[in-house]
Design a protein around this motif. Sequence first.
Motif, short mmCIF file in Angstrom:
data_model
loop_
_atom_site.label_atom_id
_atom_site.label_comp_id
_atom_site.label_asym_id
_atom_site.label_seq_id
_atom_site.Cartn_x
_atom_site.Cartn_y
_atom_site.Cartn_z
N VAL A 189 0.69 -1.06 -0.01
CA VAL A 189 0.28 -0.22 -0.26
C VAL A 189 0.99 1.08 0.05
CG1 VAL A 189 -1.60 1.13 1.74
CG2 VAL A 189 -2.07 -1.67 1.05
N ARG A 190 2.24 1.18 0.95
CA ARG A 190 2.34 2.42 0.97
C ARG A 190 3.74 2.22 -0.40
NH1 ARG A 190 7.81 1.04 4.01
NH2 ARG A 190 8.61 0.14 1.93
N ASP A 191 3.67 1.78 -1.46
CA ASP A 191 4.83 1.60 -2.55
C ASP A 191 3.65 2.28 -3.75
OD1 ASP A 191 7.16 0.42 -1.48
OD2 ASP A 191 6.34 -1.49 -2.22
N LEU A 192 2.19 1.28 -3.71
CA LEU A 192 1.19 2.20 -4.64
C LEU A 192 0.90 3.57 -4.21
CD1 LEU A 192 -1.36 -0.74 -4.61
CD2 LEU A 192 0.47 -0.13 -6.35
N LEU A 193 0.67 4.13 -2.84
CA LEU A 193 0.20 5.59 -2.54
C LEU A 193 1.78 6.27 -2.85
CD1 LEU A 193 -0.88 7.03 -1.24
CD2 LEU A 193 -0.38 7.29 1.04
N TYR A 194 2.60 5.63 -3.16
CA TYR A 194 3.69 6.64 -3.26
C TYR A 194 3.80 6.61 -4.60
CZ TYR A 194 8.98 8.12 -4.57
OH TYR A 194 9.71 8.85 -4.79
N ARG A 195 4.06 5.80 -5.51
CA ARG A 195 3.79 6.00 -7.17
C ARG A 195 2.49 6.96 -7.92
NH1 ARG A 195 3.17 0.08 -10.35
NH2 ARG A 195 3.95 -0.31 -7.55
N PHE A 196 1.17 6.59 -6.98
CA PHE A 196 0.96 7.59 -6.95
C PHE A 196 0.85 9.03 -6.46
CE2 PHE A 196 -3.13 10.10 -5.99
CZ PHE A 196 -4.24 9.70 -6.54
N CYS A 197 1.48 9.48 -5.74
CA CYS A 197 1.89 11.02 -5.32
C CYS A 197 2.94 11.93 -6.45
CB CYS A 197 1.68 10.57 -3.72
SG CYS A 197 0.42 10.44 -2.57
#
Length: 111
Positions: A16-24
């Motif tokens: 989830v942290r990686d996906l959030l970083y990629r989104f931002c």
Amino acid sequence: MGLLATARTRPDRELVRDLLYRFCRRCADAGLPELQRLATTVETWWPEILALLCTGITNAGSEGTNRVIKTVAREPTVPQPRQPALTHPLRDHPASPWAPRRPLISLSPHL
């Protein structure tokens, strides 16, 4: 896999942290003010979004109901035309003892 695709799958926090970083990062790299605002909104609401992703529980139903209530409350009410004052039902009835009396007119030529 997209960030919202992980909803109700009980993803681990690192994914989830990686996906959030990629989104931002994508929002920031696009250079569009709308996407930057979206990323800011996601960060602001992150605890609630994380709860949805991990548990699948949402309060969308109650939020929708609240929105409808607020929308209806904001609608202006149409002023109703003024109704004439109601007349008194007994006083204005022709058979009422309080009704105004009309003079009796005799049709007989003898009076």
